[in-house]
Design a protein around this motif. Structure first.
Motif, mmCIF file in Angstrom:
data_model
loop_
_atom_site.group_PDB
_atom_site.id
_atom_site.type_symbol
_atom_site.label_atom_id
_atom_site.label_comp_id
_atom_site.label_asym_id
_atom_site.label_seq_id
_atom_site.Cartn_x
_atom_site.Cartn_y
_atom_site.Cartn_z
ATOM 1 N N GLY A 23 -7.339 9.128 0.398
ATOM 2 C CA GLY A 23 -8.731 8.708 0.353
ATOM 3 C C GLY A 23 -9.010 7.534 1.267
ATOM 4 O O GLY A 23 -10.067 7.452 1.884
ATOM 5 N N THR A 24 -8.050 6.624 1.373
ATOM 6 C CA THR A 24 -8.225 5.428 2.195
ATOM 7 C C THR A 24 -6.853 4.829 2.493
ATOM 8 O O THR A 24 -5.845 5.253 1.953
ATOM 9 N N LEU A 25 -6.855 3.813 3.340
ATOM 10 C CA LEU A 25 -5.639 3.044 3.581
ATOM 11 C C LEU A 25 -5.474 2.000 2.482
ATOM 12 O O LEU A 25 -6.446 1.585 1.845
ATOM 13 N N TYR A 26 -4.245 1.566 2.293
ATOM 14 C CA TYR A 26 -3.952 0.526 1.313
ATOM 15 C C TYR A 26 -4.297 -0.815 1.947
ATOM 16 O O TYR A 26 -3.627 -1.295 2.858
ATOM 17 N N ASP A 148 -1.126 11.215 -6.749
ATOM 18 C CA ASP A 148 -0.699 9.884 -7.176
ATOM 19 C C ASP A 148 -1.760 8.881 -6.740
ATOM 20 O O ASP A 148 -2.649 9.206 -5.960
ATOM 21 N N ASP A 149 -1.649 7.669 -7.245
ATOM 22 C CA ASP A 149 -2.623 6.650 -6.867
ATOM 23 C C ASP A 149 -2.342 6.084 -5.486
ATOM 24 O O ASP A 149 -3.236 5.938 -4.672
ATOM 25 N N VAL A 150 -1.080 5.762 -5.195
ATOM 26 C CA VAL A 150 -0.704 5.136 -3.930
ATOM 27 C C VAL A 150 0.520 5.832 -3.357
ATOM 28 O O VAL A 150 1.449 6.171 -4.089
ATOM 29 N N LEU A 151 0.526 6.021 -2.048
ATOM 30 C CA LEU A 151 1.705 6.501 -1.329
ATOM 31 C C LEU A 151 2.241 5.310 -0.548
ATOM 32 O O LEU A 151 1.588 4.825 0.376
ATOM 33 N N THR A 152 3.403 4.831 -0.961
ATOM 34 C CA THR A 152 3.983 3.645 -0.323
ATOM 35 C C THR A 152 5.070 4.084 0.651
ATOM 36 O O THR A 152 4.780 4.479 1.759
ATOM 37 N N SER A 153 6.319 4.073 0.221
ATOM 38 C CA SER A 153 7.416 4.476 1.099
ATOM 39 C C SER A 153 7.583 5.983 1.146
ATOM 40 O O SER A 153 8.210 6.520 2.043
ATOM 41 N N ARG A 179 -3.043 4.985 0.950
ATOM 42 C CA ARG A 179 -1.775 5.182 1.653
ATOM 43 C C ARG A 179 -1.403 3.911 2.394
ATOM 44 O O ARG A 179 -2.217 3.347 3.136
ATOM 45 N N VAL A 180 -0.175 3.478 2.183
ATOM 46 C CA VAL A 180 0.346 2.302 2.874
ATOM 47 C C VAL A 180 0.849 2.740 4.248
ATOM 48 O O VAL A 180 1.694 3.624 4.350
ATOM 49 N N LEU A 181 0.293 2.146 5.274
ATOM 50 C CA LEU A 181 0.785 2.347 6.637
ATOM 51 C C LEU A 181 1.141 0.974 7.175
ATOM 52 O O LEU A 181 0.278 0.091 7.236
ATOM 53 N N ASP A 182 2.387 0.800 7.552
ATOM 54 C CA ASP A 182 2.851 -0.513 7.994
ATOM 55 C C ASP A 182 1.991 -1.081 9.113
ATOM 56 O O ASP A 182 1.655 -2.258 9.104
ATOM 57 N N THR A 187 -1.961 -5.135 11.070
ATOM 58 C CA THR A 187 -3.264 -5.457 11.656
ATOM 59 C C THR A 187 -4.074 -6.321 10.692
ATOM 60 O O THR A 187 -4.683 -7.321 11.091
ATOM 61 N N ALA A 188 -4.070 -5.965 9.410
ATOM 62 C CA ALA A 188 -4.816 -6.747 8.424
ATOM 63 C C ALA A 188 -4.274 -8.165 8.328
ATOM 64 O O ALA A 188 -5.042 -9.123 8.236
#
Length: 194
Positions: A23-26, A148-153, A179-182, A187-188
């Motif tokens: 849905g969005t980035l973390y 799932d709520d978050v996709l990390t690793s 989704r976590v994108l390194d 950038t954030a």
């Protein structure tokens, strides 16, 4: 991986899954929403988060099964709900498939994965997720949306995808709110520092 394109890491190590719909980035904002749902008891936000996920899901001509990432029963008892199952219920209401809330089980408790690296997460999840034996016939040959709520690793989703594929799922698409994108996190951090 999105559509027919592969990201750099997927070219190096092809994934078992058949795509990711996030849905969005973390970010700091999405993190607050995830924590409100997951630990703050704010289950009323699940429909909104699910709509954001649904907007990213590819269309399918076949009936799909929606399978939430499972919690171990101890964590489920202490939290009172599985946030992935809440999101899955909303995706089913939106017409994205049939919800199988208990298709996957955690066969052993795992530590909280927050703060662990990818290898430590993978090790913690080894042998921890299985398809419920009474559900295997429904999984075989089916297209599955793993929610799932978050996709990390990707360690948790990889363990779930492996179990689903071993049970005969023809396709498994991972769907998550954030989704976590390194590179996005880097950038954030740079923006906040300036």
């Amino acid at each position: 991986m999105s559509g027919n394109t592969l990201c750099g890491p997927c070219l190096v190590e092809p994934p078992q899954h058949d795509g990711i719909a996030a849905g969005t980035l973390y970010t700091e904002t999405s993190r607050k929403l995830v924590l409100a749902l997951k630990h703050g008891g704010r289950i009323a936000i699940a429909p909104m988060l699910a709509r954001l996920i649904a907007a990213r899901l590819p269309a399918s001509s076949t009936s799909q099964l929606i399978v939430p990432v499972p919690l171990h029963r101890r964590r489920l008892w202490s939290r009172g709900y599985n946030q992935a199952a809440l999101l899955g219920r909303e995706l089913a209401r939106l017409g994205h498939g049939d919800l199988l809330v208990d298709a996957l089980i955690r066969t052993k408790p795992t530590p909280s994965l927050g703060g662990l690296g990818k290898q430590a997460r993978t090790k913690a999840l080894a042998g921890a997720i299985a398809v419920r034996s009474s559900i295997k016939d429904r999984i075989a040959g089916s297209e599955v949306i793993l929610i799932d709520d978050v996709l990390t690793s990707g360690a948790t989703s990889s363990a779930c995808v492996a179990a689903l594929k071993q049970a005969g799922a023809s396709r498994v698409t991972i769907a998550c709110f954030a989704r976590v994108l390194d590179e996005a996190l880097d950038t954030a951090r740079a923006i906040r520092a300036s």
